[in-house]
Design a protein around this motif. Structure first.
Motif, PDB file in Angstrom:
ATOM      1  N   VAL A 216      -4.383  -3.164   7.796  1.00 30.12           N
ATOM      2  CA  VAL A 216      -3.895  -3.433   6.433  1.00 30.12           C
ATOM      3  C   VAL A 216      -2.977  -4.653   6.446  1.00 30.12           C
TER       4      VAL A 216
ATOM      5  N   LEU B 274       0.866  -1.178   0.000  1.00 32.69           N
ATOM      6  CA  LEU B 274       0.000   0.000   0.000  1.00 32.69           C
ATOM      7  C   LEU B 274       0.901   1.226   0.000  1.00 32.69           C
ATOM      8  N   GLU B 275       0.781   2.031  -1.041  1.00 30.27           N
ATOM      9  CA  GLU B 275       1.569   3.256  -1.098  1.00 30.27           C
ATOM     10  C   GLU B 275       0.633   4.391  -1.485  1.00 30.27           C
ATOM     11  N   ARG B 276       1.031   5.609  -1.137  1.00 32.89           N
ATOM     12  CA  ARG B 276       0.156   6.755  -1.387  1.00 32.89           C
ATOM     13  C   ARG B 276       0.208   7.157  -2.846  1.00 32.89           C
TER      14      ARG B 276
ATOM     15  N   PHE C  17       7.291   5.489  -0.357  1.00 30.36           N
ATOM     16  CA  PHE C  17       7.588   4.358   0.500  1.00 30.36           C
ATOM     17  C   PHE C  17       6.273   3.698   0.906  1.00 30.36           C
TER      18      PHE C  17
ATOM     19  N   GLY D 103     -11.004  -2.798   2.667  1.00 29.49           N
ATOM     20  CA  GLY D 103      -9.944  -3.290   3.554  1.00 29.49           C
ATOM     21  C   GLY D 103      -8.834  -2.288   3.783  1.00 29.49           C
ATOM     22  N   THR D 104      -8.554  -1.470   2.775  1.00 30.50           N
ATOM     23  CA  THR D 104      -7.439  -0.522   2.881  1.00 30.50           C
ATOM     24  C   THR D 104      -7.879   0.932   2.780  1.00 30.50           C
TER      25      THR D 104
ATOM     26  N   GLN E  75      -8.383   2.364   0.060  1.00 28.36           N
ATOM     27  CA  GLN E  75      -7.846   2.926  -1.180  1.00 28.36           C
ATOM     28  C   GLN E  75      -8.967   3.301  -2.145  1.00 28.36           C
TER      29      GLN E  75
ATOM     30  N   LEU F  69       3.477  15.048  -1.854  1.00 28.49           N
ATOM     31  CA  LEU F  69       3.284  14.109  -2.961  1.00 28.49           C
ATOM     32  C   LEU F  69       2.668  14.798  -4.166  1.00 28.49           C
TER      33      LEU F  69
END
Lengths: 290, 784
Positions: free
Chosen positions: A270, A186-188, A193, B646-647, B649, B707
């Motif tokens: 996670v 899982l990465e942003r 990282f 679950g995440t 995302q 980011l």
């Protein structure tokens, strides 16, 4: 971003490199792919007096299966791992991890051994090697020693590697039939990282789990090996209950810190979710699917 | 087989960008490419603390480093009355700190050396003795009684409050709320982010000690305005200042302010008598230069039971950092935030805004945004999403019900904007058709039964861009007109000089195309120049999507001026009366006999060789254009997301963007602008964040922590267009550089909320990261 002054060395042989490292001690630093070291220099978080560039040494960029062992050289780069048909066919956890390392530009230069030696708790390869139960060959002017991956990492950016040593080879037990693996990260964003990543390396034996390796990234002071979760699976049939139990044990083994990537609770969750999903995926692959 | 004729570059032609040749081949000329003989280099020592008293500064060790020429401190600048400078919002800002530091990364001292490495090494050797003070890191903290006073040097400043500003009609709005069947409320925070252009800011200052001439190569989006400000601040005669803004690697508002580094490098060059270069590194850019947003917003919508909107109430508190240095027109304390009624026919609205000082970097710039329109658009579009959920209406239905209708234009909004033109239902319908909206709603319902989370986000934004008119809009008193100077050479080739300044927008192509359309000279024959104040007419620069609305209009007008003169010459050449001359795509002919004609090239040659009696030689002109109104681009953006329970995302599956920016000059350039803006909107919605810890340490000081989206994670964009020309712009264009950044964040966030709204979740503040989504799901018992 301008680094502090340093002296640059380009040895022609490993022996020459080891001589230099011996001479400089704490002031010497090996430069392989440079993808962690150069940013540290530019940010002036590190300012070693001497850089020993090993890129000028021949024959350090290799991967081969020999005598029941997969051997990886210190200049074997992420990009090569990403493209390796050997890894794609039999070492799924590595093949999964390779394209998820940083971004394509970093993968062109960065090396597996360099990443392991750097020992960022958020680095990916250490976790993979923990799951695969790898040996690390450390060489110095004084001689050569072998350290198990599980004994190599000792904290954030901290390992068994002495300043006078080079990580000269990574050795992994050659894949048996009915081996499957996965690396879920899982990465942003691409190049970030890991927030959390889970490596699974599964060897099935007569319908039961022969051995299961589970490594955890970015949820502790170093890459972690979820040994209780691994032990819970040994000899077990890989049904939903076994998977759930192992996932819960892996989540327990995680020791994350809350930060801008998420809370402790979130990261643990996670780990659990990825361990479940990773075991299922590895199992599929061990049986010849996926 | 048809032979493809190369496009001439008329309006509507997607010709390739003229400037790209040099960029693709690495032959651009950016600030850091400027190297002058004897040039020195500057590095800045910055505060490690957010709030601290400076007890002493010791520069001995830095001075002793071989190669160091000078160390500049605030004390030295104070001797020249340069320790403080005015900001674009009428406040003052420290050039180098003298009394105390007020944000982490603030400029404290500068080293000038023969080599950039030496300068950096020596800057690290400056010893500053600090007494750390308690930092104020949110505007809410700042306004509490007893909060540490950040601007204690300002006479009469007794707290951290900066401004209070209102728009709209309070009484009328209260009345509307009293009549409402339902009131929907949303509190949301548009967090601090950063324009982060790939090229950071910098200057090469070259002051000639003999002549007093200052040539300043600067990363400037507004070189003319900066020249005037330099004249006023530094007291230099304006004719002695030449600002050259070379090729610029992205601006997005970040290169509108004047930064302390520019001022110190110029002062140092003046004092030392040699050129001085300063180029910030990435971290310096992120921690100290103009940030964006940081608005805490609260909106309330008064509705009838049938979904009709009756009134809007908005409260906003801005975090302006340590100095009020927002770049915006003088009259408006929160930019054009009062455009917050958006695309809706709201009979009443009242907007209340306040600003506060905090111990953070100053300079609220409009990151790809026309003066805070982004925050406004985000609030209203998120609020309408909340209203749709509360009223149990489809988010498109509530919008269609409340849109300003095509026949209502020009439309006077409740906060005082006169919208020029629009057709909102048409743009929305096109977007819905492109997406296949109804089918996706069915799929969503099916998925929801299986416990899967999928969402469709809608945003129908209206922008306000292209400032002036000058009587309402100014920067530091300078009216917001813009200019174009066109010179047609004897051989029929031309040079166009503008007061605006491209930072990647493609001006060298699109503005040439306006001339092509108006005069018939092929775009390839037109050189476009910008950025050098000695060689271009005065203008206010490029930001707030104003170049096409203002500079583009000036270009059309100056072309027409030349065409009028060309007509006189053509009449002379064709031996006809001027009244009988017609012009069509570069040809002049006598009405009724198009076969006998003279080209613009013939006429240009005659302008220097064969003139009628009484006419001045040459074919040149200049126009200063003050627009009668702003332009109002709009569009509908739709986003489809799938969420991993679950995440947490969020995966953006689809994105449809229908934009209406009036007439498109070069559709390819427009699409490129929209692509870039959508990417930035995606980044802001999901990852970009400058945040701070409790001590005021900046946690977003490099691209590992701040980011930015890349091509890897950015979704594929499906684009569409409608064209509703601006009635007051000479060619009907509206400006498009910022629409996508303004409109898209709400579409992305609304998609996430649409996926989880049925669980009772109404808001997740940006950036919508996976951990926040999971936490929201977990709280409702809906996480895996």
């Amino acid at each position: 971003m301008l680094p502090a002054p340093f002296e640059y060395h380009a040895p022609r042989s490993v022996d020459e490199a080891l001589d230099l490292l011996d001479q400089f001690g704490d002031e010497g630093k090996v430069l392989a792919g440079g993808q962690s070291l150069i940013p540290l220099l530019k940010l002036r978080f590190a300012s070693p007096g001497h850089l020993v560039d090993i890129n000028t040494i021949k024959d350090l960029d290799f991967i081969e299966e020999r005598d029941g062992t997969l051997r990886i050289g210190p200049l074997f780069r992420h990009k090569a791992a990403e493209r390796s048909s050997l890894l794609a066919s039999r070492y799924h956890v590595m093949a999964d991890a390779a394209p998820q390392i940083a971004d394509p530009i970093i993968r062109n230069r960065g090396t597996i051994a360099g990443s392991v030696a750097h020992a960022d708790p958020s680095g990916d390869w250490g976790t993979v090697l923990l799951a695969m139960d790898a040996d690390l060959i450390l060489r110095s002017k004084k001689g050569t020693r072998t350290v198990k991956a599980r004994d190599f990492f000792s904290g954030p950016f901290s390992t068994a590697l002495e300043p006078t040593e080079i990580l000269s080879e990574i050795r992994i037990p050659a894949a048996k039939p009915m081996t499957g693996g996965s690396y879920l990260k899982l990465e942003r964003k691409v190049g970030d990282f890991a927030t959390v990543a889970v490596a699974v390396h599964l060897v099935m034996d007569d319908g039961k789990v022969g051995s299961a390796g589970i490594g955890l990234t970015a949820v502790g002071p170093q890459n972690l090996k979820a040994e209780k979760a691994e032990a819970s699976l040994k000899g077990a049939r890989l049904d939903d209950a076994a998977i759930k139990q192992a996932a819960a044990l892996a989540a327990e083994a995680a020791d994350p810190k809350a930060d801008h990537r998420g809370s402790v609770e979130y990261k643990r969750n996670v780990v659990r979710v990825f361990t479940e999903r990773g075991l299922k995926r590895a199992y599929e692959r061990a049986r010849g699917g996926g | 087989m048809a032979v493809e004729t190369p496009l001439k570059g008329n309006i509507g032609d997607s010709i390739k960008r003229k400037e790209d040749d040099r960029f693709i081949r690495g032959k651009g000329n950016y600030l850091d490419d400027v190297v002058l003989p004897g040039m020195l280099h500057m590095a800045i020592n910055r505060s490690p603390f957010a709030h601290a008293k400076i007890k002493s500064i010791n520069t001995d060790a830095a001075q002793a480093v071989p190669g160091v020429v000078a160390v500049v401190t605030g004390e030295l600048l104070a001797q020249h009355k340069l320790a403080w400078m005015p900001t674009l919002s009428g406040d003052t800002q420290a050039v180098l700190a003298t009394d105390k530091v007020r944000f982490q990364g603030q400029e404290v001292a500068c080293v000038i050396a023969t080599d950039p490495y030496v300068a950096r090494d020596a800057a690290g050797l400056i010893e500053v003795d600090y007494e750390v003070l308690k930092a104020v890191v949110t505007p809410q903290q700042a306004l509490k009684s007893g909060a540490p006073l950040i601007r204690d040097e300002k006479e009469g400043q007794t707290n951290n409050h900066i401004y209070h500003w209102e728009a709209g009609d309070k009484a009328k709005t209260d009345e509307a709320f009293a009549k409402a069947d339902k009131v929907v409320k949303l509190d949301t925070f548009y967090p601090r982010c950063h324009p982060s252009p790939l090229e950071t800011c910098g200057i090469v200052a070259d002051v000639n000690p003999a002549t007093g001439h200052a040539t300043l190569w600067m990363t400037s989006q507004a070189p003319h305005a900066h020249r005037t400000l330099f004249a006023i601040v530094a007291g230099l005669p304006e004719q002695n200042i030449r600002i050259i803004s070379p090729d610029i690697g992205g601006g997005f508002g970040n290169k509108v302010p004047i930064y302390p580094g520019y001022v110190v490098a110029t002062a140092a060059s003046l004092l030392i008598g040699k050129p001085v270069k300063w180029v910030e590194d990435r971290s310096e850019n992120l921690i100290s230069t103009g940030f964006a947003r940081d608005y805490y917003m609260s909106g309330e919508l008064a509705l009838r039971n049938d979904g009709r909107m009756l009134g809007l109430r908005v409260k906003m508190l801005s975090d302006n950092g340590a100095f009020y240095a927002d770049a915006q027109p003088t009259k408006f304390r929160a930019g054009l935030f009062h455009i917050v009624t958006g695309s809706y026919d709201l009979p009443a609205a009242h907007v209340v805004t306040d600003g506060a000082y905090t111990n953070k970097a100053p300079g609220g710039v409009a990151y790809r945004c026309s003066f805070r329109v982004t925050e406004a658009s985000y609030l209203i579009e998120r609020l309408v999403e909340s209203a749709a959920l509360e009223m149990n209406m489809d988010p498109t239905e509530i919008r269609l019900k409340n849109f300003i209708q095509p026949e209502q234009f020009p439309y006077m909004s409740a906060t005082g904007f006169e919208y020029d033109s629009g057709n909102y239902p048409r743009a929305m319908q096109l977007a819905l058709d492109k997406l296949g909206y109804k089918e996706l709603r069915k799929e969503q319902a099916e998925k929801r039964k299986k416990g899967e989370l999928m969402g469709i986000g809608v945003a129908s934004f209206t922008e306000v861009v292209g400032a002036g008119p000058g009587k309402h809009y100014d920067i530091a008193g300078l009216r917001m007109f813009d200019s174009a100077e066109l010179r047609v050479h004897p051989t029929g080739k031309a040079i166009l000089k503008l007061g605006v300044k491209s930072q990647g927008q493609g001006h060298e192509t699109t503005f040439a195309q306006i001339v092509t359309e108006e005069l018939g000279i092929p775009a390839a024959d037109i050189e476009v120049q910008e950025g050098d104040t000695d060689n271009t007419p005065y203008g206010l620069g490029t930001y707030a999507s104003r170049s096409t609305p203002v500079g583009g209009a000036a270009t059309a007008m100056v072309s027409r001026k030349l065409r009028d003169k060309a007509k006189k010459i053509a009449a002379h050449l064709l031996e006809a009366s001027e009244a009988d001359i017609e012009f069509d795509h570069g040809k002049f002919f006598v009405r009724g006999s198009p076969s006998k004609s003279k080209t613009i090239q013939d006429v240009a040659f005659a302008a220097y060789t064969n003139l009628p009696d009484g006419l001045e030689a040459g074919l040149e002109g200049v126009t200063y254009y003050d627009p009668p109104n702003m332009t109002f681009p709009f569009g509908t953006y739709l986003v489809v997301v799938d969420i991993d329970r679950g995440t947490g995302q969020v995966k953006v599956r689809r994105m449809v963007a229908v934009d209406d920016c009036g007439v498109r000059i070069n559709p390819m350039v427009v699409e490129g602008q929209i692509h870039g803006g959508l990417t930035e909107g995606f980044g802001i919605a999901f990852m970009e964040l400058i945040t701070f810890d409790e001590e005021g340490n900046c946690l977003g000081s490099n691209f590992t922590d701040y980011l930015l989206p890349t091509s890897w994670e950015t979704p594929k964009f499906e684009m569409g267009e409608t064209v509703t020309p601006s009635p007051h712009h000479p060619i009907g264009a509206k400006g498009v550089g910022e629409s996508a950044t303004v409109g898209s964040p709400a579409a992305f966030v609304n998609a996430v909320i649409d996926a989880v709204g049925h669980l009772g979740i109404r808001n997740i503040d940006m950036p919508v990261t996976s951990d926040k989504v999971w936490a929201a799901l977990n709280e409702k018992g809906a996480a895996e």
